[in-house]
Design an enzyme around this catalytic site. Structure first.
Site, PDB file in Angstrom:
ATOM      1  N   ARG A 101      -1.862  -7.066 -40.287  1.00  0.00           N
ATOM      2  CA  ARG A 101      -1.573  -8.355 -39.657  1.00  0.00           C
ATOM      3  C   ARG A 101      -0.532  -9.046 -40.515  1.00  0.00           C
ATOM      4  NH1 ARG A 101      -5.406 -13.196 -37.377  1.00  0.00           N
ATOM      5  NH2 ARG A 101      -5.517 -11.627 -35.723  1.00  0.00           N
ATOM      6  N   HIS A 128       0.211  -9.054 -30.043  1.00  0.00           N
ATOM      7  CA  HIS A 128      -1.178  -8.931 -30.504  1.00  0.00           C
ATOM      8  C   HIS A 128      -1.903  -7.943 -29.571  1.00  0.00           C
ATOM      9  CE1 HIS A 128      -4.825  -9.710 -32.496  1.00  0.00           C
ATOM     10  NE2 HIS A 128      -5.084 -10.951 -32.121  1.00  0.00           N
ATOM     11  N   GLN A 131      -5.839  -7.602 -29.087  1.00  0.00           N
ATOM     12  CA  GLN A 131      -6.431  -8.706 -28.339  1.00  0.00           C
ATOM     13  C   GLN A 131      -6.284  -8.488 -26.831  1.00  0.00           C
ATOM     14  OE1 GLN A 131      -7.876 -11.785 -29.682  1.00  0.00           O
ATOM     15  NE2 GLN A 131      -8.588 -11.839 -27.571  1.00  0.00           N
ATOM     16  N   ASP A 230      -3.459 -20.242 -25.221  1.00  0.00           N
ATOM     17  CA  ASP A 230      -3.493 -19.979 -26.660  1.00  0.00           C
ATOM     18  C   ASP A 230      -3.123 -21.298 -27.344  1.00  0.00           C
ATOM     19  OD1 ASP A 230      -3.444 -18.744 -29.180  1.00  0.00           O
ATOM     20  OD2 ASP A 230      -1.446 -17.888 -28.908  1.00  0.00           O
ATOM     21  N   CYS A 270      -7.779 -16.350 -26.659  1.00  0.00           N
ATOM     22  CA  CYS A 270      -7.992 -15.377 -27.742  1.00  0.00           C
ATOM     23  C   CYS A 270      -8.831 -15.972 -28.868  1.00  0.00           C
ATOM     24  CB  CYS A 270      -6.649 -14.902 -28.272  1.00  0.00           C
ATOM     25  SG  CYS A 270      -5.546 -16.235 -28.778  1.00  0.00           S
ATOM     26  N   ARG A 298     -13.605  -7.277 -28.846  1.00  0.00           N
ATOM     27  CA  ARG A 298     -12.654  -6.818 -29.866  1.00  0.00           C
ATOM     28  C   ARG A 298     -13.267  -5.631 -30.619  1.00  0.00           C
ATOM     29  NH1 ARG A 298      -8.857 -10.257 -31.871  1.00  0.00           N
ATOM     30  NH2 ARG A 298      -8.144  -8.316 -32.814  1.00  0.00           N
TER      31      ARG A 298
HETATM   32  N1  NVA Z   1      -0.934 -17.280 -31.373  1.00  0.00           N
HETATM   33  C1  NVA Z   1      -2.008 -17.310 -32.340  1.00  0.00           C
HETATM   34  C2  NVA Z   1      -2.999 -16.243 -32.044  1.00  0.00           C
HETATM   35  C3  NVA Z   1      -4.172 -16.203 -32.982  1.00  0.00           C
HETATM   36  C4  NVA Z   1      -5.125 -15.095 -32.664  1.00  0.00           C
HETATM   37  C5  NVA Z   1      -1.406 -17.142 -33.719  1.00  0.00           C
HETATM   38  O1  NVA Z   1      -0.538 -16.293 -33.895  1.00  0.00           O
HETATM   39  O2  NVA Z   1      -1.800 -17.896 -34.631  1.00  0.00           O
HETATM   40  N1   CP Z   2      -8.155 -13.767 -31.739  1.00  0.00           N
HETATM   41  C1   CP Z   2      -7.932 -13.414 -33.029  1.00  0.00           C
HETATM   42  O1   CP Z   2      -7.144 -12.517 -33.342  1.00  0.00           O
HETATM   43  O2   CP Z   2      -8.669 -14.134 -33.911  1.00  0.00           O
HETATM   44  P1   CP Z   2      -8.573 -14.102 -35.496  1.00  0.00           P
HETATM   45  O3   CP Z   2      -7.285 -14.772 -35.885  1.00  0.00           O
HETATM   46  O4   CP Z   2      -9.788 -14.835 -35.949  1.00  0.00           O
HETATM   47  O5   CP Z   2      -8.572 -12.675 -35.959  1.00  0.00           O
END
Ligand code: NVA
Ligand code: CP
Length: 315
Positions: A101, A128, A131, A230, A270, A298
Site C-alpha cells: 500500500r 484499490h 476493495q 468515498d 469502502c 475483504r
Molecule cells: N480514497 C480513500 C480510500 C481509503 C480506503 C483513500 O485513499 O484514503
Molecule cells: N477500505 C480500506 O481499504 O480500509 P483501510 O484503509 O482501513 O484498509
C-alpha cells in the site's frame, strides 16, 4: 507468475474462480484449516494507514497457513531511500509474495517489475483493486442464488459513484465496471472528474470509456443498483479537506438522494466513512447499507486472490 496491481490483471475466468473460492472460504470459515499458503511468508509493505486491508491480509494469510510480515515503510530501508527495485529483489529472496500500500501507482508497478514473487496492490492513489473485488462480491452474493453464478449476477447492473470522482475508488470502479459488465455513472464537481490516466488505461486495454460523468447527482443515481461513495479527502490530501468539503457537498449521499436510486439499491462505502460529509448517518444505518459486509468480504476475497496468485507461482 501473476501480479494483482489492477482489476483487469485477472481475466474473466480467474474472476469467476476468485468469487467461487471466496464463497467457499466464507462458508468454511472456522470449520477447517485451509493450507494454500502453508510454509509461506508474505511481506506487507504499508506506507499509509490501514485497518481493514492490513487486518484482512494478516488474518487471511494466517488462515491460509502462511505467515504475514508487516513492514511499515518508516521501519525499512525503503523509507530511507533504498530503491523500490532493490527492495523487490531482496524481499523476493526471502518471501513468497508481497502486498503493498503506497502513494504512487508507478512504485507498485516498479516493485512488480523487479520482483520474482507475486505482488498485490493494497491501494495506491490510482487504484484499490482488492476493495473493488470485495465490493462486487458483496453485491453478487446478494443478487445470485446460493449456488448461482456470482459474476453473471453483476452483468448489466448499474453503479452510481458520488463525490470524489477523480481518485482511486472512482478509477477502480470505472475499471471494475468494465470487467464486470456493469454500467457506471459518476457525479462529482468539475476539477475532480475521471482523469486522463484512467482513460489511457481503458484505451490501452481496448475497453470503451463508456462511463457517464455528470454534475447532477440525481441523474447519476437514477436506475442505480448500487450507490457508492468515498471520503472527500483521501490519505495524503488532508490539507485540501476544507476546499474539497465545499465543492463536494452537493454530491453527499443523503437519504433523499439514496431514495432516488432503485427501490432495492444497495449503499456501499469502502470505509472509513465521515458521517455528515460524503454520506448521511441515516444512509449508513439503512438496512440496504452493506458497508460491514464489504469489510468482512475483504478477508474472504483476498484469501481467494492470494490462493490464485500463489498457484500462479512458477508458471
Ligand atoms: N480514497 C480513500 C480510500 C481509503 C480506503 C483513500 O485513499 O484514503
Ligand atoms: N477500505 C480500506 O481499504 O480500509 P483501510 O484503509 O482501513 O484498509
Amino acid at each position: 507468475m501473476k501480479h494483482f496491481l489492477k482489476e483487469t490483471d485477472l481475466g474473466p475466468i480467474e474472476l469467476g474462480e476468485v468469487f467461487s473460492l471466496a464463497r467457499e472460504f466464507k462458508r468454511a470459515r472456522g470449520r477447517h484449516a485451509q493450507g494454500t499458503l502453508s510454509g509461506q511468508t508474505w511481506a506487507m509493505i504499508f506506507a499509509k494507514s490501514s485497518t481493514r486491508t492490513r487486518v484482512s491480509f494478516e488474518v487471511g494469510i494466517n488462515e491460509l497457513g502462511g505467515h504475514p510480515l508487516f513492514l511499515n515503510t518508516g521501519d525499512i530501508q525503503l523509507g530511507r531511500g533504498e530503491s523500490i527495485e532493490d527492495t523487490a529483489r531482496v524481499l523476493s529472496r526471502f518471501v513468497h509474495g508481497i502486498v503493498i500500500r503506497t502513494f504512487e501507482h508507478a512504485q507498485v508497478e516498479r516493485l512488480a517489475a523487479a520482483a520474482t514473487v507475486p505482488v498485490i496492490n493494497a491501494l495506491t492513489d490510482f487504484l484499490h483493486p482488492c476493495q473493488i473485488y470485495a465490493d462486487a462480491f458483496t453485491a453478487a452474493e446478494r443478487w445470485a442464488s446460493p449456488d448461482g453464478d456470482l459474476v453473471a449476477a453483476l452483468r448489466g447492473r448499474k453503479i452510481a459513484f458520488l463525490g470524489d470522482t477523480g481518485f482511486n475508488m472512482a478509477n477502480s470502479w470505472i475499471l471494475g465496471a468494465s470487467l464486470f459488465g456493469m454500467r457506471i455513472a459518476l457525479a462529482g464537481p468539475r476539477g475532480h472528474e475521471p482523469g486522463e490516466r484512467i482513460r489511457a488505461l481503458l484505451k490501452a486495454e481496448g475497453r470503451p470509456a463508456d462511463f457517464q460523468f455528470t454534475s447532477d447527482p440525481f441523474e447519476a443515481v437514477a436506475g442505480a443498483d448500487i450507490v457508492y461513495t468515498d471520503v472527500w479527502a483521501s490519505m495524503g490530501q488532508e490539507s485540501e479537506a476544507g476546499a474539497r468539503a465545499g465543492t463536494m457537498r452537493p454530491f453527499s449521499v443523503t437519504a433523499r438522494l439514496f431514495a432516488a436510486a432503485k427501490p432495492d439499491a444497495l449503499f456501499m462505502h469502502c470505509l472509513p466513512a465521515h458521517p455528515g460529509e460524503e454520506v448521511e448517518q441515516a444512509v449508513l444505518d439503512n438496512p440496504r447499507s452493506v458497508i460491514f459486509d464489504e469489510a468482512e468480504n475483504r478477508l474472504h476475497v483476498q484469501k481467494a486472490i492470494l490462493s490464485v496468485l500463489s498457484a500462479s507461482r512458477g508458471k
